[in-house]
Each structure stands twice: as C-alpha cells, then as structure tokens.
Write an enzyme that holds these catalytic residues in place. Structure first.
Site, PDB file in Angstrom:
ATOM      1  CG  ASP A 247      -2.065   0.942   1.108  1.00 50.20           C
ATOM      2  OD1 ASP A 247      -2.309   1.442  -0.017  1.00 50.20           O
ATOM      3  OD2 ASP A 247      -2.727   1.214   2.123  1.00 50.20           O
TER       4      ASP A 247
ATOM      5  CB  SER B 182      -7.833  -3.900   2.609  1.00 49.50           C
ATOM      6  OG  SER B 182      -7.571  -2.691   3.256  1.00 49.50           O
TER       7      SER B 182
ATOM      8  NE  ARG C 194      -7.221   2.038  -6.114  1.00 51.15           N
ATOM      9  CZ  ARG C 194      -6.069   2.118  -5.485  1.00 51.15           C
ATOM     10  NH1 ARG C 194      -4.985   2.421  -6.156  1.00 51.15           N
ATOM     11  NH2 ARG C 194      -5.973   1.888  -4.201  1.00 51.15           N
TER      12      ARG C 194
ATOM     13  CG  HIS D 213       0.259   2.358  -9.340  1.00 46.25           C
ATOM     14  ND1 HIS D 213      -0.022   1.820  -8.111  1.00 46.25           N
ATOM     15  CD2 HIS D 213      -0.829   3.099  -9.677  1.00 46.25           C
ATOM     16  CE1 HIS D 213      -1.232   2.205  -7.720  1.00 46.25           C
ATOM     17  NE2 HIS D 213      -1.735   2.991  -8.651  1.00 46.25           N
TER      18      HIS D 213
ATOM     19  CG  ASN E 162       2.361   1.493  -5.241  1.00 43.28           C
ATOM     20  OD1 ASN E 162       3.283   1.364  -4.462  1.00 43.28           O
ATOM     21  ND2 ASN E 162       1.902   0.513  -5.990  1.00 43.28           N
TER      22      ASN E 162
ATOM     23  CG  LEU F 125       9.381 -17.181  -4.579  1.00 32.55           C
ATOM     24  CD1 LEU F 125       8.996 -17.206  -3.091  1.00 32.55           C
ATOM     25  CD2 LEU F 125      10.147 -15.885  -4.880  1.00 32.55           C
TER      26      LEU F 125
ATOM     27  CD  GLU G  17       3.144 -13.786  15.255  1.00 32.78           C
ATOM     28  OE1 GLU G  17       2.960 -12.660  15.744  1.00 32.78           O
ATOM     29  OE2 GLU G  17       2.833 -14.851  15.832  1.00 32.78           O
TER      30      GLU G  17
ATOM     31  CD1 TRP H 280     -12.885  -4.931  -9.817  1.00 30.41           C
ATOM     32  CD2 TRP H 280     -12.094  -4.124 -11.742  1.00 30.41           C
ATOM     33  NE1 TRP H 280     -12.230  -5.954 -10.472  1.00 30.41           N
ATOM     34  CE2 TRP H 280     -11.744  -5.491 -11.657  1.00 30.41           C
ATOM     35  CE3 TRP H 280     -11.704  -3.398 -12.876  1.00 30.41           C
ATOM     36  CZ2 TRP H 280     -11.022  -6.146 -12.649  1.00 30.41           C
ATOM     37  CZ3 TRP H 280     -10.988  -4.050 -13.870  1.00 30.41           C
ATOM     38  CH2 TRP H 280     -10.652  -5.414 -13.750  1.00 30.41           C
TER      39      TRP H 280
ATOM     40  CB  SER I 252      -8.705  -5.362  -3.790  1.00 28.85           C
ATOM     41  OG  SER I 252      -9.241  -4.070  -3.989  1.00 28.85           O
ATOM     42  CB  THR I 253     -13.183  -7.603  -5.517  1.00 28.16           C
ATOM     43  OG1 THR I 253     -13.042  -7.585  -4.085  1.00 28.16           O
ATOM     44  CG2 THR I 253     -12.922  -9.006  -6.003  1.00 28.16           C
TER      45      THR I 253
HETATM   46  C1  FPP Z   1      -1.769   0.116  -3.411  1.00 27.23           C
HETATM   47  O1  FPP Z   1      -1.335   1.437  -3.390  1.00 27.23           O
HETATM   48  C2  FPP Z   1      -1.275  -0.541  -4.569  1.00 27.23           C
HETATM   49  C3  FPP Z   1      -2.047  -1.100  -5.543  1.00 27.23           C
HETATM   50  C4  FPP Z   1      -3.508  -1.054  -5.558  1.00 27.23           C
HETATM   51  C5  FPP Z   1      -1.419  -1.731  -6.679  1.00 27.23           C
HETATM   52  C6  FPP Z   1      -0.205  -2.536  -6.377  1.00 27.23           C
HETATM   53  C7  FPP Z   1       0.659  -2.456  -7.555  1.00 27.23           C
HETATM   54  C8  FPP Z   1       2.014  -2.442  -7.546  1.00 27.23           C
HETATM   55  C9  FPP Z   1       2.813  -2.664  -6.330  1.00 27.23           C
HETATM   56  C10 FPP Z   1       2.793  -2.188  -8.753  1.00 27.23           C
HETATM   57  C11 FPP Z   1       2.392  -2.976  -9.865  1.00 27.23           C
HETATM   58  C12 FPP Z   1       2.511  -4.415  -9.609  1.00 27.23           C
HETATM   59  C13 FPP Z   1       1.979  -5.265 -10.442  1.00 27.23           C
HETATM   60  C14 FPP Z   1       2.094  -6.714 -10.153  1.00 27.23           C
HETATM   61  C15 FPP Z   1       1.287  -4.785 -11.643  1.00 27.23           C
HETATM   62  P1  FPP Z   1      -2.413   2.568  -3.491  1.00 27.23           P
HETATM   63  O2  FPP Z   1      -2.521   2.985  -4.905  1.00 27.23           O
HETATM   64  O3  FPP Z   1      -3.664   2.126  -2.845  1.00 27.23           O
HETATM   65  O4  FPP Z   1      -1.734   3.709  -2.657  1.00 27.23           O
HETATM   66  P2  FPP Z   1      -2.439   4.840  -1.829  1.00 27.23           P
HETATM   67  O5  FPP Z   1      -2.938   4.202  -0.573  1.00 27.23           O
HETATM   68  O6  FPP Z   1      -1.333   5.781  -1.584  1.00 27.23           O
HETATM   69  O7  FPP Z   1      -3.530   5.403  -2.678  1.00 27.23           O
END
Ligand code: FPP
Length: 225
Positions: free
Chosen positions: A12, A180, A63, A29, A14, A122, A191, A61, A57-58
């Site tokens: 979380d 979430s 966004r 991202h 990005n 892995l 943990e 969408w 996540s479901t």
């Molecule tokens: C949450 O940050 C992140 C996501 C919903 C997407 C996760 C994606 C990546 C780590 C990069 C791409 C990876 C792949 C596998 C395509 P957020 O956008 O909810 O951040 P915020 O809380 O600051 O809004």
C-alpha cells in the site's frame, strides 16, 4: 526459531508516494513495481517458499479507468519482460482471484502460470481481482457442488490457497492498520507487521528487519508455554 514458509504483503502507498513526489499516482505504481522486484529477489535469497502479493482487489475497480488501465498495462509489460527469468529461477506464478480481464491479459496470465507450473523454489501468488469474502463464498459453493461436509479442513483445502500453508507473516505498508478483505481465513494465526513506509520506499533492509523480528516471536497458537 520460527521457520518462514509464506510471506503475504499488502503493498500500500504507491499513489500517495507518487503525489508526494509531485508526480502522478501512476508514477508511484511504476516505482512500486521496482520494490516488487527487490522483494522477489530477497525472498529467493531467503529461501521463502511462498510470497503472496496483493496487486489488485475486487474493490480497486472503483478507481479511475485511467489508473486501472495503467496498472494492467504495467503488469502485462512486467510479465512479458520477466516471465522467462522467473522460469529460469524456478519461480512459479500462481494467480489468486477471478481472472476476468481482457482476453489478451487472461491468455498471458494462463500462459505464464502454465510455463512455470512445475517450478518449486519460490511460488508467487499474485492476488488480482481478489477479495477474501468472495473467495470464501466461492469456496462454500465448491464444497456444496462436491457434496463435501463443511469443516475447517474442507474450507482450507478449497480456497485458492488450498495447497499452500497459511502465511507466517503479513506485511502491510502505507501506514494503514487494516486487512482490506485480504486472506481473512488464511491470516487467522499470522504475525502482522504494519509498516509506516509507503510501498515504493520499502526496501530489503525493512524486509530483513521484519523477518528477523518474526524469528524472535514465540508462537503458541493458543497454547501456553
Ligand atoms: C496500493 O497502493 C497498490 C495497488 C492497488 C497496486 C499494487 C501495484 C504495484 C505494487 C505495482 C504494480 C505491480 C503489479 C504486479 C502490476 P495505493 O494505490 O492504494 O496507494 P495509496 O494508498 O497511496 O492510494
């Protein structure tokens, strides 16, 4: 010392990271994906057997379409570029979630899973269009169709993660202390480490610190010792 088989991560922060840098959420991202690569490499080094990453996540969408499109094109490019290296490093890719994307992406995901299906160093479980409540409901449907009795065992066995041990560790970055709708059943005894850092800033030092802290925890699973 606690052995680590399975690490799950909610990546979380990005979007906020991109905005903090006076750029876009999508830039965040892009940088987040670089952290994904670093954590995969570190997981290989640490002999972690399963790494489950919450990528979409479901609920995501909701966004803006432009952000969703960007995320999936990032994923597509990433897989096209990296899947051979995954295979070479004995990484197995497994998608958890409902694969109802474009035909092109569905094919790419299926092909990537097929290519790497026999690898056993892995396993990366990539959660895409994943929601834990919907997973649990689907699991009950599967159990009903198979004519099985509802039990903890049949539920565990019929989740996407059926053959995978529950996560030892859950990491959530981004300074938010909630699950979430992620792996609600599977995280019952994990943990949990909530990290203040936003995902693009999370690094191998942070990952190692969490792993070392985890190793020191006494896990009683309800017993006393
Ligand atoms: C949450 O940050 C992140 C996501 C919903 C997407 C996760 C994606 C990546 C780590 C990069 C791409 C990876 C792949 C596998 C395509 P957020 O956008 O909810 O951040 P915020 O809380 O600051 O809004």
């Amino acid at each position: 010392m606690n052995p680590i088989k399975h690490v799950a991560i909610i990546m979380d922060g990005n979007g906020r990271w991109g905005i903090n840098k006076k750029k876009s959420r999508n830039y965040g991202h892009q940088q987040g994906l670089k952290t994904v690569e670093k954590i995969i490499i570190e997981s290989l080094k640490k002999n972690i057997r399963y790494l489950t990453l919450f990528a979409f996540s479901t609920e995501n969408w909701k966004r803006p379409k432009s952000e969703i499109k960007f995320l999936f094109s990032l994923l597509e490019k990433f897989l096209i570029k990296k899947i051979k290296a995954f295979h070479k490093n004995k990484i197995k890719l497994f998608i958890i979630g409902k694969k109802n994307f474009s035909k092109k992406l569905n094919n790419l995901l299926n092909e990537s899973e097929r290519l790497t299906s026999k690898n056993n160093k892995l396993q990366i479980n990539l959660a895409l269009n994943y929601g834990s409540k919907s997973e649990i409901v689907s699991t009950f449907d599967i159990i009903k169709k198979k004519g099985l009795k509802i039990s903890e065992k049949t539920i565990s066995k019929n989740l996407y993660t059926g053959n995978i041990p529950d996560p030892d560790i859950l990491i959530r970055t981004g300074n938010t202390n909630r699950l979430s709708n992620f792996l609600l059943w599977q995280l019952a005894y994990s943990e949990i480490f909530f990290e203040k850092k936003l995902w693009p800033d999370f690094n191998k030092k942070d990952y190692n610190r969490i792993i070392n802290n985890y190793k020191k925890i006494k896990r009683n699973f309800g017993d006393i010792q």
